[in-house]
Design a protein around this motif. Structure first.
Motif, short mmCIF file in Angstrom:
data_model
loop_
_atom_site.label_atom_id
_atom_site.label_comp_id
_atom_site.label_asym_id
_atom_site.label_seq_id
_atom_site.Cartn_x
_atom_site.Cartn_y
_atom_site.Cartn_z
N UNK A 125 0.84 -1.20 0.00
CA UNK A 125 0.00 0.00 0.00
C UNK A 125 0.88 1.26 0.00
N UNK A 126 0.43 2.24 -0.72
CA UNK A 126 1.15 3.51 -0.80
C UNK A 126 0.39 4.58 -0.03
N UNK A 127 1.11 5.30 0.83
CA UNK A 127 0.56 6.46 1.52
C UNK A 127 1.50 7.64 1.30
N UNK A 128 0.92 8.81 1.01
CA UNK A 128 1.72 10.02 0.80
C UNK A 128 1.11 11.13 1.65
N UNK A 129 1.95 11.77 2.43
CA UNK A 129 1.50 12.87 3.29
C UNK A 129 2.40 14.08 3.04
N UNK A 130 2.04 14.90 2.06
CA UNK A 130 2.91 16.04 1.72
C UNK A 130 3.00 17.04 2.87
N UNK A 131 4.22 17.42 3.21
CA UNK A 131 4.43 18.35 4.33
C UNK A 131 4.67 19.77 3.86
N UNK A 132 5.08 19.93 2.61
CA UNK A 132 5.34 21.26 2.05
C UNK A 132 4.42 21.45 0.86
N UNK A 133 3.68 22.54 0.86
CA UNK A 133 2.68 22.74 -0.20
C UNK A 133 3.31 22.77 -1.59
N UNK A 134 4.55 23.28 -1.66
CA UNK A 134 5.18 23.40 -2.98
C UNK A 134 5.82 22.09 -3.44
N UNK A 135 5.80 21.08 -2.59
CA UNK A 135 6.45 19.79 -2.91
C UNK A 135 5.75 19.12 -4.08
N UNK A 136 6.54 18.70 -5.05
CA UNK A 136 6.03 17.94 -6.20
C UNK A 136 6.67 16.56 -6.18
N UNK A 137 5.81 15.55 -6.17
CA UNK A 137 6.30 14.18 -6.07
C UNK A 137 6.52 13.58 -7.45
N UNK A 138 7.53 12.70 -7.53
CA UNK A 138 7.90 12.05 -8.78
C UNK A 138 7.69 10.55 -8.63
N UNK A 139 7.02 9.90 -9.60
CA UNK A 139 6.81 8.45 -9.52
C UNK A 139 8.10 7.66 -9.35
N UNK A 140 9.20 8.23 -9.84
CA UNK A 140 10.47 7.51 -9.74
C UNK A 140 10.87 7.28 -8.28
N UNK A 141 10.45 8.19 -7.39
CA UNK A 141 10.73 7.98 -5.97
C UNK A 141 10.08 6.69 -5.47
N UNK A 142 8.86 6.48 -5.93
CA UNK A 142 8.11 5.28 -5.51
C UNK A 142 8.76 4.04 -6.10
N UNK A 143 9.10 4.12 -7.39
CA UNK A 143 9.69 2.96 -8.06
C UNK A 143 11.03 2.57 -7.43
N UNK A 144 11.80 3.57 -7.01
CA UNK A 144 13.09 3.29 -6.36
C UNK A 144 12.86 2.60 -5.01
N UNK A 145 11.87 3.07 -4.26
CA UNK A 145 11.56 2.43 -2.97
C UNK A 145 11.10 0.98 -3.18
#
Length: 299
Positions: free
Chosen positions: A32-52
């Motif tokens: 399961x994937x959970x994402x909790x952005x802490x900084x409003x300007x933060x942009x997430x990249x799918x590659x982060x998930x794939x690396x994990x």
């Protein structure tokens, strides 16, 4: 987004900022994937998930499109997501346990029947399972084996072994060579005794034949330790033995009838036997005997 909050998670893997976490279910079937952005300007990249995922060595059932969709939603709404399924393995397919199928009644529950007019005779309890020699009594039905599964790491998940069952033949019961079926070795009634399929050529009544016992139509011989009350019917392919009185009842036997207490016919009912009739007395009784009659005192 679809989520699975009810699933129990065995452990989670977090990224450095702990904004992204991947949880693994207790059985290892789902990630399961959970994402909790802490900084409003933060942009997430799918590659982060794939690396994990790659670092965790999750290799089965990875849902790349689902991951991309989740990332797009977080980047668009800036709201957290929880427990989105991003990988799923193959669950264990449970098998069907083998079981014994009985071809006679295994319970003692009363079963009343209606005639063509809808009338119910409460003296006919229908709780005797008559069988003939050679009748199929029970058979073992083969189950369906369970199929192993695979977790998200590619590890094979082995199912628990299914419990087996076997036929247990009792008295007057024969077992087939392959031990998958059992048959009646003689005429009588079939029943379970200590989990064994058993046939008895004698039906015994511990007390009187009354509303608690009902009429008896038996494919063997009948023994009654009490009396037969008025209006009841006993039919036996073999012999009938009564320790007490027969009071205005109907008895039919293919063999002999022994009534130790005597017959009080009360001008109703009838005694019919294909063999001998032995009794103490006959009073106002209708008797048809095809053998010899032995009367101790009087008719």
């Amino acid at each position: 987004m679809d989520s699975a909050h009810a699933e129990k998670v065995r452990f989670t893997i977090d990224n450095d900022t702990q904004e992204i976490s991947i949880g693994i279910s207790e059985d290892g079937i789902k990630a399961f994937l959970s994402i909790n952005p802490s900084i409003s300007a933060r942009s997430f990249d799918p590659r982060e998930i794939f690396e994990m995922i790659e670092d965790e060595r999750i290799i089965v059932g990875v849902k790349r499109r689902q991951i991309q969709k989740a990332i797009d939603e977080v980047n668009r709404t800036l709201r957290p997501i929880r427990d989105v399924v991003i990988a799923i393995g193959t669950p264990i397919l449970k098998g069907q346990e083998p079981y014994i199928q009985y071809h006679f009644r295994t319970d003692r529950q009363v079963s009343f029947s209606e005639d063509e007019t809808g009338k119910v005779d409460f003296k006919d309890l229908g709780n005797i399972s008559n069988v003939n020699q050679g009748d199929l009594l029970a058979e073992r039905i083969e189950g369906t084996p369970a199929i192993s599964g695979t977790d998200v790491y590619g590890k094979t998940l082995e199912p628990e072994p299914l419990p087996d069952v076997s036929l247990q033949p009792g008295a007057h019961v024969t077992l087939s060579e392959d031990e998958q079926r059992c048959y009646a070795a003689e005429d009588g009634q079939a029943y379970l005794k200590n989990h064994k399929v058993t046939v008895s050529a004698i039906h015994e009544v511990a007390g009187d034949v009354d509303l608690n016992v009902g009429n008896i139509d038996f494919n063997g011989s009948i023994k009654v330790s009490g009396s037969v009350l008025g209006g009841f019917v006993l039919k036996a392919k073999g012999n009938i033995t009564i320790a007490g009185l027969v009071e205005g009842a109907t008895l039919e036997a293919g063999g002999s009838i022994v009534i130790k207490g005597g017959i009080k016919g009360a001008e109703r009912g009838k005694i019919t036997c294909g063999g001998d009739l032995i009794t103490t007395f006959i009073e106002s009784g209708d008797v048809l005997c095809r053998g010899n009659m032995f009367i101790e005192s009087s008719i």
